[in-house]
Write a protein that holds these residues in place. Sequence first.
Motif, PDB file in Angstrom:
ATOM      1  N   GLY A   1      16.538 -13.105  32.014  1.00  0.00           N
ATOM      2  CA  GLY A   1      16.262 -11.785  32.569  1.00  0.00           C
ATOM      3  C   GLY A   1      15.725 -11.877  33.980  1.00  0.00           C
ATOM      4  N   MET A   2      15.805 -10.751  34.694  1.00  0.00           N
ATOM      5  CA  MET A   2      15.368 -10.717  36.082  1.00  0.00           C
ATOM      6  C   MET A   2      13.864 -10.538  36.219  1.00  0.00           C
ATOM      7  SD  MET A   2      18.331 -11.042  37.506  1.00  0.00           S
ATOM      8  CE  MET A   2      17.974 -10.682  39.217  1.00  0.00           C
ATOM      9  N   TYR A   3      13.253  -9.845  35.254  1.00  0.00           N
ATOM     10  CA  TYR A   3      11.827  -9.534  35.341  1.00  0.00           C
ATOM     11  C   TYR A   3      11.124 -10.069  34.102  1.00  0.00           C
ATOM     12  CZ  TYR A   3      13.437  -6.261  38.921  1.00  0.00           C
ATOM     13  OH  TYR A   3      14.028  -5.709  40.025  1.00  0.00           O
ATOM     14  N   ASN A   4      10.246 -11.046  34.281  1.00  0.00           N
ATOM     15  CA  ASN A   4       9.527 -11.652  33.160  1.00  0.00           C
ATOM     16  C   ASN A   4       8.313 -10.815  32.786  1.00  0.00           C
ATOM     17  OD1 ASN A   4      11.320 -13.808  33.446  1.00  0.00           O
ATOM     18  ND2 ASN A   4       9.947 -14.880  34.833  1.00  0.00           N
ATOM     19  N   THR A   5       8.044 -10.725  31.494  1.00  0.00           N
ATOM     20  CA  THR A   5       6.851 -10.034  31.042  1.00  0.00           C
ATOM     21  C   THR A   5       5.661 -10.992  31.061  1.00  0.00           C
ATOM     22  OG1 THR A   5       7.447 -10.548  28.751  1.00  0.00           O
ATOM     23  CG2 THR A   5       8.100  -8.400  29.600  1.00  0.00           C
ATOM     24  N   PRO A   6       4.445 -10.490  31.300  1.00  0.00           N
ATOM     25  CA  PRO A   6       3.264 -11.374  31.339  1.00  0.00           C
ATOM     26  C   PRO A   6       3.021 -12.028  29.979  1.00  0.00           C
ATOM     27  CG  PRO A   6       2.770  -9.194  32.251  1.00  0.00           C
ATOM     28  CD  PRO A   6       4.100  -9.096  31.581  1.00  0.00           C
ATOM     29  N   GLY A   7       2.445 -13.215  29.993  1.00  0.00           N
ATOM     30  CA  GLY A   7       2.092 -13.861  28.733  1.00  0.00           C
ATOM     31  C   GLY A   7       2.671 -15.239  28.541  1.00  0.00           C
ATOM     32  N   GLY A   8       3.297 -15.801  29.578  1.00  0.00           N
ATOM     33  CA  GLY A   8       3.828 -17.145  29.446  1.00  0.00           C
ATOM     34  C   GLY A   8       5.280 -17.179  29.013  1.00  0.00           C
ATOM     35  N   ILE A   9       5.764 -18.391  28.732  1.00  0.00           N
ATOM     36  CA  ILE A   9       7.182 -18.600  28.444  1.00  0.00           C
ATOM     37  C   ILE A   9       7.634 -17.799  27.227  1.00  0.00           C
ATOM     38  CG2 ILE A   9       8.873 -20.324  27.697  1.00  0.00           C
ATOM     39  CD1 ILE A   9       7.445 -22.340  29.428  1.00  0.00           C
ATOM     40  N   SER A  10       6.816 -17.779  26.179  1.00  0.00           N
ATOM     41  CA  SER A  10       7.239 -17.135  24.940  1.00  0.00           C
ATOM     42  C   SER A  10       7.205 -15.618  25.009  1.00  0.00           C
ATOM     43  CB  SER A  10       6.364 -17.594  23.770  1.00  0.00           C
ATOM     44  OG  SER A  10       5.019 -17.203  23.964  1.00  0.00           O
ATOM     45  N   ALA A  11       6.672 -15.041  26.106  1.00  0.00           N
ATOM     46  CA  ALA A  11       6.571 -13.582  26.207  1.00  0.00           C
ATOM     47  C   ALA A  11       7.922 -12.934  26.447  1.00  0.00           C
ATOM     48  CB  ALA A  11       5.591 -13.203  27.320  1.00  0.00           C
ATOM     49  N   GLY A  12       8.886 -13.679  26.975  1.00  0.00           N
ATOM     50  CA  GLY A  12      10.227 -13.135  27.165  1.00  0.00           C
ATOM     51  C   GLY A  12      10.346 -12.287  28.415  1.00  0.00           C
ATOM     52  N   VAL A  13      11.300 -11.368  28.388  1.00  0.00           N
ATOM     53  CA  VAL A  13      11.611 -10.522  29.540  1.00  0.00           C
ATOM     54  C   VAL A  13      11.710  -9.076  29.086  1.00  0.00           C
ATOM     55  CG1 VAL A  13      12.854 -12.346  30.768  1.00  0.00           C
ATOM     56  CG2 VAL A  13      14.103 -10.874  29.179  1.00  0.00           C
ATOM     57  N   GLU A  14      11.759  -8.177  30.092  1.00  0.00           N
ATOM     58  CA  GLU A  14      12.015  -6.780  29.741  1.00  0.00           C
ATOM     59  C   GLU A  14      13.498  -6.609  29.420  1.00  0.00           C
ATOM     60  OE1 GLU A  14      14.025  -4.884  31.848  1.00  0.00           O
ATOM     61  OE2 GLU A  14      14.248  -6.685  33.061  1.00  0.00           O
ATOM     62  N   GLY A  15      13.852  -5.512  28.765  1.00  0.00           N
ATOM     63  CA  GLY A  15      15.184  -5.380  28.201  1.00  0.00           C
ATOM     64  C   GLY A  15      16.223  -4.692  29.050  1.00  0.00           C
ATOM     65  N   VAL A  16      15.912  -4.387  30.314  1.00  0.00           N
ATOM     66  CA  VAL A  16      16.882  -3.693  31.161  1.00  0.00           C
ATOM     67  C   VAL A  16      17.740  -4.684  31.928  1.00  0.00           C
ATOM     68  CG1 VAL A  16      17.179  -1.995  32.998  1.00  0.00           C
ATOM     69  CG2 VAL A  16      15.285  -1.764  31.392  1.00  0.00           C
ATOM     70  N   ALA A  17      17.080  -5.547  32.701  1.00  0.00           N
ATOM     71  CA  ALA A  17      17.802  -6.474  33.582  1.00  0.00           C
ATOM     72  C   ALA A  17      18.008  -7.818  32.897  1.00  0.00           C
ATOM     73  CB  ALA A  17      17.035  -6.647  34.886  1.00  0.00           C
ATOM     74  N   THR A  18      18.684  -7.814  31.772  1.00  0.00           N
ATOM     75  CA  THR A  18      18.924  -9.062  31.048  1.00  0.00           C
ATOM     76  C   THR A  18      20.206  -9.727  31.524  1.00  0.00           C
ATOM     77  OG1 THR A  18      20.041  -7.823  29.290  1.00  0.00           O
ATOM     78  CG2 THR A  18      17.705  -8.308  28.975  1.00  0.00           C
TER      79      THR A  18
END
Length: 255
Positions: A197-214
């Motif tokens: 994804g283009m925008y990572n969510t806070p919380g480290g590697i396992s937090a993943g990304v937001e679901g728009v810019a995947t």
Amino acid sequence: MYILGMSSLFPPPGASLNATKAFYAFEQHATLTGNSTSQSLVAFIHSTGLQGAVPVDQAKALLWYTFAGLGGDQHAEMSLGYRYFLGVGVSEDCMQALDWYESAAEKSMAHFQAGPPGGRTLPPTPLKLTDLAGGVFGYGASAASSGIMANRPVIKAAQALKTGERWEEVIEYWRFHADRGDMEAAYRLGKIYYHGGMYNTPGGISAGVEGVATVTRDFSQSRMYFLKVARQVWPRDNPAKPNLSKIEDVEQPDR
């Protein structure tokens, strides 16, 4: 019917939201198949009266959410937990809320722990319909898009989507610079391909990304760009043990 409902409620770029079409498609699909996801979405539209598709009816919403929750739909379970916790359309009942929240949490943890150690990340953060407008009252006037909430990855991605930004073009821009020695661009591409994804969510590697810019996760591409950065920082291997952890020169894989 389900695909028609999803494409009407969550339209692709360039198309318009049609809550009425989505509602009747989900209602027919739920009636014919008993699908819990369709039942949950029917409940959602009953509870919000989205775009005036149907009048707001919390009793019908509760009924459909209950059907969906008993069918195992996780979103319905979370909605029922919220309703029983705050008394939305029902009497407040913390034990009922706990049961529904616990069932939803167990599903989440079972999925999270099912992957290999270190290899499972949280699902992309789903886009809420209000995020597209910056919240109920618009950008800057809603809690969802003001203060520290304005920097949420999903808000940034929603704004970029509204301005016509295309992720393929952004990736091509970073690739152009990375292939010419820009280490910041290489690092960005490594993260994009690693997280998907283009925008990572806070919380480290396992937090993943937001679901728009995947984008499609590609660990080979990610490794290639991270190695470019590593070679810039550590241009030589350990001279005492040159073959211990030798990294071959990074080659551009076929695309």
